[in-house]
Structures are given as structure tokens and as C-alpha cells.
Design a protein around this motif. Sequence first.
Motif, PDB file in Angstrom:
ATOM      1  N   MET A  92       0.925  -1.215   0.096  1.00 34.79           N
ATOM      2  CA  MET A  92       0.171  -0.084  -0.155  1.00 34.79           C
ATOM      3  C   MET A  92       0.756   1.312   0.096  1.00 34.79           C
ATOM      4  SD  MET A  92      -3.051  -1.240   2.691  1.00 34.79           S
ATOM      5  CE  MET A  92      -3.561   0.530   2.650  1.00 34.79           C
ATOM      6  N   VAL A  93       1.933   1.088   0.775  1.00 37.48           N
ATOM      7  CA  VAL A  93       2.622   2.472   1.005  1.00 37.48           C
ATOM      8  C   VAL A  93       3.576   2.552  -0.408  1.00 37.48           C
ATOM      9  CG1 VAL A  93       4.881   3.342   1.718  1.00 37.48           C
ATOM     10  CG2 VAL A  93       3.210   2.217   3.507  1.00 37.48           C
ATOM     11  N   ALA A  94       3.964   1.545  -0.953  1.00 39.20           N
ATOM     12  CA  ALA A  94       4.599   1.528  -2.248  1.00 39.20           C
ATOM     13  C   ALA A  94       3.701   2.119  -3.453  1.00 39.20           C
ATOM     14  CB  ALA A  94       5.064   0.146  -2.626  1.00 39.20           C
ATOM     15  N   ASP A  95       2.370   1.616  -3.325  1.00 41.22           N
ATOM     16  CA  ASP A  95       1.633   2.212  -4.420  1.00 41.22           C
ATOM     17  C   ASP A  95       1.272   3.774  -4.183  1.00 41.22           C
ATOM     18  OD1 ASP A  95       1.064  -0.445  -5.448  1.00 41.22           O
ATOM     19  OD2 ASP A  95      -0.714  -0.867  -4.369  1.00 41.22           O
ATOM     20  N   GLU A  96       1.220   3.958  -2.900  1.00 38.05           N
ATOM     21  CA  GLU A  96       0.828   5.233  -2.548  1.00 38.05           C
ATOM     22  C   GLU A  96       2.135   6.358  -3.357  1.00 38.05           C
ATOM     23  OE1 GLU A  96      -1.150   8.531  -1.516  1.00 38.05           O
ATOM     24  OE2 GLU A  96      -2.102   6.550  -1.435  1.00 38.05           O
ATOM     25  N   LYS A  97       3.334   5.746  -2.882  1.00 39.18           N
ATOM     26  CA  LYS A  97       4.532   6.325  -3.389  1.00 39.18           C
ATOM     27  C   LYS A  97       4.789   6.246  -4.599  1.00 39.18           C
ATOM     28  CE  LYS A  97       7.949   6.706  -0.452  1.00 39.18           C
ATOM     29  NZ  LYS A  97       8.992   6.451   0.587  1.00 39.18           N
ATOM     30  N   GLN A  98       4.290   5.380  -5.570  1.00 39.21           N
ATOM     31  CA  GLN A  98       4.448   4.980  -7.016  1.00 39.21           C
ATOM     32  C   GLN A  98       5.747   4.691  -6.994  1.00 39.21           C
ATOM     33  OE1 GLN A  98       3.096   8.420  -9.166  1.00 39.21           O
ATOM     34  NE2 GLN A  98       0.830   7.833  -8.968  1.00 39.21           N
TER      35      GLN A  98
ATOM     36  N   LYS B  18       8.689   0.678  -6.053  1.00 41.57           N
ATOM     37  CA  LYS B  18       8.617  -0.675  -5.941  1.00 41.57           C
ATOM     38  C   LYS B  18       8.565  -1.106  -4.353  1.00 41.57           C
ATOM     39  CE  LYS B  18      11.449  -1.488  -9.900  1.00 41.57           C
ATOM     40  NZ  LYS B  18      12.466  -2.233 -10.575  1.00 41.57           N
ATOM     41  N   MET B  19       8.303  -2.276  -4.077  1.00 42.58           N
ATOM     42  CA  MET B  19       8.235  -2.511  -2.488  1.00 42.58           C
ATOM     43  C   MET B  19       9.524  -2.413  -2.115  1.00 42.58           C
ATOM     44  SD  MET B  19       5.285  -5.310  -2.585  1.00 42.58           S
ATOM     45  CE  MET B  19       5.925  -5.980  -0.791  1.00 42.58           C
ATOM     46  N   LYS B  20      10.672  -3.059  -2.852  1.00 45.18           N
ATOM     47  CA  LYS B  20      12.033  -2.830  -2.551  1.00 45.18           C
ATOM     48  C   LYS B  20      12.574  -1.407  -2.169  1.00 45.18           C
ATOM     49  CE  LYS B  20      16.761  -4.021  -4.128  1.00 45.18           C
ATOM     50  NZ  LYS B  20      17.248  -3.399  -3.051  1.00 45.18           N
TER      51      LYS B  20
ATOM     52  N   PHE C 116      11.167  -0.896   1.427  1.00 43.88           N
ATOM     53  CA  PHE C 116      11.994  -1.735   2.434  1.00 43.88           C
ATOM     54  C   PHE C 116      13.295  -0.987   2.596  1.00 43.88           C
ATOM     55  CE2 PHE C 116       9.330  -5.628   1.506  1.00 43.88           C
ATOM     56  CZ  PHE C 116       9.262  -5.774   2.874  1.00 43.88           C
ATOM     57  N   ASP C 117      14.196  -0.318   1.542  1.00 42.66           N
ATOM     58  CA  ASP C 117      15.452   0.033   1.556  1.00 42.66           C
ATOM     59  C   ASP C 117      14.997   1.564   2.519  1.00 42.66           C
ATOM     60  OD1 ASP C 117      16.541  -1.686   0.107  1.00 42.66           O
ATOM     61  OD2 ASP C 117      16.590  -0.403  -1.650  1.00 42.66           O
ATOM     62  N   ASP C 118      13.919   2.284   2.223  1.00 44.21           N
ATOM     63  CA  ASP C 118      13.692   3.343   3.141  1.00 44.21           C
ATOM     64  C   ASP C 118      13.486   3.111   4.717  1.00 44.21           C
ATOM     65  OD1 ASP C 118      13.878   4.771   0.696  1.00 44.21           O
ATOM     66  OD2 ASP C 118      11.366   4.905   0.607  1.00 44.21           O
ATOM     67  N   ILE C 119      13.151   2.130   5.108  1.00 44.98           N
ATOM     68  CA  ILE C 119      12.800   1.608   6.269  1.00 44.98           C
ATOM     69  C   ILE C 119      13.873   0.853   7.135  1.00 44.98           C
ATOM     70  CG2 ILE C 119      10.537   2.179   6.200  1.00 44.98           C
ATOM     71  CD1 ILE C 119      10.001  -1.195   6.262  1.00 44.98           C
ATOM     72  N   GLY C 120      14.876   0.251   5.996  1.00 41.88           N
ATOM     73  CA  GLY C 120      16.057  -0.219   6.447  1.00 41.88           C
ATOM     74  C   GLY C 120      16.104  -1.673   6.786  1.00 41.88           C
ATOM     75  N   TYR C 121      15.196  -2.240   6.224  1.00 40.81           N
ATOM     76  CA  TYR C 121      15.048  -3.649   6.157  1.00 40.81           C
ATOM     77  C   TYR C 121      15.592  -4.137   4.611  1.00 40.81           C
ATOM     78  CZ  TYR C 121      12.345  -4.092  10.501  1.00 40.81           C
ATOM     79  OH  TYR C 121      11.994  -4.028  11.778  1.00 40.81           O
ATOM     80  N   GLU C 122      15.675  -5.710   4.779  1.00 40.11           N
ATOM     81  CA  GLU C 122      16.101  -6.367   3.376  1.00 40.11           C
ATOM     82  C   GLU C 122      14.957  -7.117   2.949  1.00 40.11           C
ATOM     83  OE1 GLU C 122      19.622  -8.549   3.187  1.00 40.11           O
ATOM     84  OE2 GLU C 122      20.854  -7.133   4.400  1.00 40.11           O
ATOM     85  N   MET C 123      14.707  -7.399   1.678  1.00 38.43           N
ATOM     86  CA  MET C 123      13.473  -8.069   1.220  1.00 38.43           C
ATOM     87  C   MET C 123      13.396  -9.394   2.111  1.00 38.43           C
ATOM     88  SD  MET C 123      11.582  -6.251  -0.936  1.00 38.43           S
ATOM     89  CE  MET C 123      10.690  -7.555  -1.841  1.00 38.43           C
ATOM     90  N   LYS C 124      14.384 -10.081   2.194  1.00 44.57           N
ATOM     91  CA  LYS C 124      14.454 -11.586   3.089  1.00 44.57           C
ATOM     92  C   LYS C 124      13.900 -11.417   4.341  1.00 44.57           C
ATOM     93  CE  LYS C 124      19.359 -11.592   4.024  1.00 44.57           C
ATOM     94  NZ  LYS C 124      20.640 -12.033   4.092  1.00 44.57           N
TER      95      LYS C 124
END
Length: 90
Positions: free
Chosen positions: A68-74, A76-78, A81-89
Motif C-alpha cells: 500500500m505504501v509503495a502504491d501510494e509513493k508509486q 517498488k516494494m524494494k 524496504f530500503d527506506d525503512i532499513g529492512y532487506e526483502m528477505k
Amino acid sequence: MSIEDRLKRKQQRLAALKLSTQELEEKFQSIAEKLEMEETPEKINARHISNLKLYNELRDTGLKLIQMVADEKQCKMKDVFDDIGYEMKD
């Protein structure tokens, strides 16, 4: 190798596995008694499966929120994740 030989080998393997299972169950009972543990392996497995289901539900909810956040910011989900400091795994 004849069918009888293969059958005999499989029966021997089955007997060995049954013996191994019995030994493991006895070892579990011995340890459980020492630790005064009242849970059975079935209860432990059921609790573990329940915890895994809960984990999966929470992970799926988190991923939906990230989407939802990625859609709002237009983006990617990645990127989220990078913005909040998490890796996709994670």
C-alpha cells in the motif's frame, strides 16, 4: 536383484526404522521426565504449527501494508524496504 530380495531389504529397513523410532520415543520420555515436562511431541508440533501460521499471517499483513505504501509513493516494494532499513528477505 529379485523382487523377494528387494522386499526383504525393505522389510529390514522398516524394522530398523521402527526400532529407531522406539528408541527416540524412549529417549524423549526420559528427558521429559528429567525436565518435568508434560508436553507431548504432538502438542509441541501443534504449537509450532500454530506459531508458524500466526507468523505467516503477520508477514502477509506487513507485506500488504508495504505494498500500500509503495502504491501510494508509486515505487517498488524494494524501495520502501530500503527506506525503512529492512532487506526483502527479512
